[in-house]
Design a protein around this motif. Structure first.
Motif, PDB file in Angstrom:
ATOM      1  N   PRO A 218      -2.030  -3.950 -15.186  1.00  0.00           N
ATOM      2  CA  PRO A 218      -1.030  -4.157 -16.244  1.00  0.00           C
ATOM      3  C   PRO A 218      -0.151  -2.923 -16.386  1.00  0.00           C
ATOM      4  O   PRO A 218      -0.408  -1.887 -15.768  1.00  0.00           O
ATOM      5  N   PRO A 222       1.559   0.167 -21.630  1.00  0.00           N
ATOM      6  CA  PRO A 222       2.034  -1.227 -21.770  1.00  0.00           C
ATOM      7  C   PRO A 222       3.125  -1.382 -22.836  1.00  0.00           C
ATOM      8  O   PRO A 222       2.926  -1.991 -23.889  1.00  0.00           O
ATOM      9  N   VAL A 233       3.666  -6.801 -17.443  1.00  0.00           N
ATOM     10  CA  VAL A 233       2.466  -7.209 -18.194  1.00  0.00           C
ATOM     11  C   VAL A 233       2.182  -6.156 -19.260  1.00  0.00           C
ATOM     12  O   VAL A 233       1.422  -5.218 -19.031  1.00  0.00           O
ATOM     13  N   TYR A 234       2.827  -6.305 -20.398  1.00  0.00           N
ATOM     14  CA  TYR A 234       2.653  -5.332 -21.488  1.00  0.00           C
ATOM     15  C   TYR A 234       1.981  -5.957 -22.713  1.00  0.00           C
ATOM     16  O   TYR A 234       1.816  -5.297 -23.737  1.00  0.00           O
ATOM     17  N   TYR A 239      -0.489 -11.513 -18.534  1.00  0.00           N
ATOM     18  CA  TYR A 239      -1.377 -11.593 -17.366  1.00  0.00           C
ATOM     19  C   TYR A 239      -1.528 -13.058 -16.939  1.00  0.00           C
ATOM     20  O   TYR A 239      -1.540 -13.392 -15.756  1.00  0.00           O
ATOM     21  N   LEU A 260      -5.082  -2.674 -21.538  1.00  0.00           N
ATOM     22  CA  LEU A 260      -5.086  -3.878 -22.387  1.00  0.00           C
ATOM     23  C   LEU A 260      -5.373  -3.531 -23.841  1.00  0.00           C
ATOM     24  O   LEU A 260      -4.780  -4.106 -24.763  1.00  0.00           O
TER      25      LEU A 260
END
Ligand SMILES: O=C(O)[C@@H](O)[C@@H](O)[C@H](O)[C@H](O)CO
Length: 359
Positions: A218, A222, A233-234, A239, A260
């Motif tokens: 990611p 993010p 992918v923040y 995802y 994440l």
């Protein structure tokens, strides 16, 4: 589940393989991009944070990783009784125009196909990658962790436009810093996702044929944008968008629990449940943090907001059998700051795995 250790390019030595083995690792994740070449860093064993010109110089655009050198790396790792699980990160010199949709995109797609084929021939099963225009940029360093330990974090947004010649936070045109050549036009999120889809459509069939999985990291950090460029992918839900974009078995995740947990949306345990249940985890980065972007701080693995033991239990419940690495850790006040910090993280993870019945 298996315990591994990630090693930067300059750390791929018999001594560090022995260190990994002593710390309980059975696997190694190797970085082949030299993040520390020609840049400004506190020290070669530290995590790269860089300057407004990124981490440093990207590699040789014409020198792709050969099958022979990948086989040699795998054999060197195996000589210490370990397995080489993955290579982490493409070199911006080899694939940068895929990210910025530059004039050499077609050549860079052929570069990635060649690298993936060479990995398959060398028997290396996973390629971790981070599909990002600005790369791992905007992180700061400070005595953020317990006892004043040096760690990485963020002290606010980072929006300085990217100069031409910089991609994925590395210099792909060595003349750019002295020549001064304007900035890269800001992409739109739609353009970035289109670039990712075209990359996936071009590369995943080749990866499947080569027996190699690609594992998407990611955004780190993010943020929705860094240096005026959108990020892929923040948030955790993105995802799923990346997974749903292409059903190929080669489409897997470099599941970074730290990144994440830094995201402003989602419950980390529900996120781990949701994605580990789908069987799409290539390998896992398991590190801990306090706070969210743009002002999170990395912590020792036992001292953050994530209950790491609970994460391990969810991964076990959902049958994850891959490799877990600490990714990076705060450094400790002693003669070997990086190694001590990593040994602490490895010991903690080893204990967690043993409580779940792993040797
Ligand atoms: O300092 C590091 O090693 C990290 O920044 C990496 O985990 C990075 O986030 C990943 O390799 C993805 O690019």
């Amino acid at each position: 589940m298996k315990l591994g250790l990630g090693l930067y390019k300059h750390m791929l030595t018999p001594e560090n393989f022995a260190f990994a083995k002593q710390a309980g690792a059975t696997h190694v994740i190797a970085h082949l991009v030299d993040y520390f070449r020609g840049g400004v860093h506190a020290g070669p064993d530290d995590q790269p944070t860089g300057t407004d010109w990124g981490w440093g110089l990207a590699g040789d655009a014409d020198q792709l990783w050969t099958t022979d050198e990948l086989v040699a790396l795998r054999r060197n790792v195996e000589a210490e009784g370990l397995k080489l699980e993955a290579i982490e990160n493409f070199d911006p010199a080899h694939w940068g125009d895929i990210l910025i949709d530059g004039p050499r995109r077609a050549q860079h797609i052929e570069n990635v196909k060649t690298i993936v084929r060479h990995m398959g021939e060398a028997g290396i099963p996973i390629m971790g990658y981070n599909f990002s225009i600005a790369g791992v940029a905007g992180r700061t360093k400070g005595n953020y962790a317990r006892g004043g330990a040096p760690a990485v974090g963020m002290e606010g947004p980072y929006d300085l436009p990217m100069p031409n010649g910089l991609v994925w936070n590395m210099i792909v045109d060595p003349a750019a810093p002295t020549r001064g050549s304007g900035t890269i036009p800001a992409a739109t999120p739609e353009q970035l996702w289109d670039r990712f889809k075209r990359f996936a459509d071009d590369i995943f069939p080749v990866a499947e044929q080569a027996g190699v999985k690609l594992a998407l990291h990611p955004d780190d950090p993010p943020m929705p944008s860094i240096r005026g460029q959108p990020r892929l992918v923040y948030q955790p839900s993105l995802y799923q968008k990346a997974i749903d974009l292409n059903p190929s078995a080669a489409n897997t995740l470099e599941f970074c629990v730290g990144s994440l947990a830094e995201m402003t949306e989602g419950d980390i345990y529900e996120v781990v449940e949701h994605y580990s249940r789908q069987g799409r985890l290539g390998y896992v980065h398991l590190r801990n943090v306090r706070g969210k972007v743009p002002t999170y701080k990395e912590t020792f693995i036992d001292d953050g907001e994530v209950d790491v033991m609970r994460v391990l239990a969810i991964l076990q419940k959902n049958g994850f059998e891959g490799v877990i690495i600490p990714d990076h850790a705060p450094q400790m006040s002693c003669a070997a700051p990086w190694h001590a910090g990593m040994a602490f993280a490895m010991g903690y993870l080893k204990a967690g795995l043993q409580t779940l019945g792993h040797k």
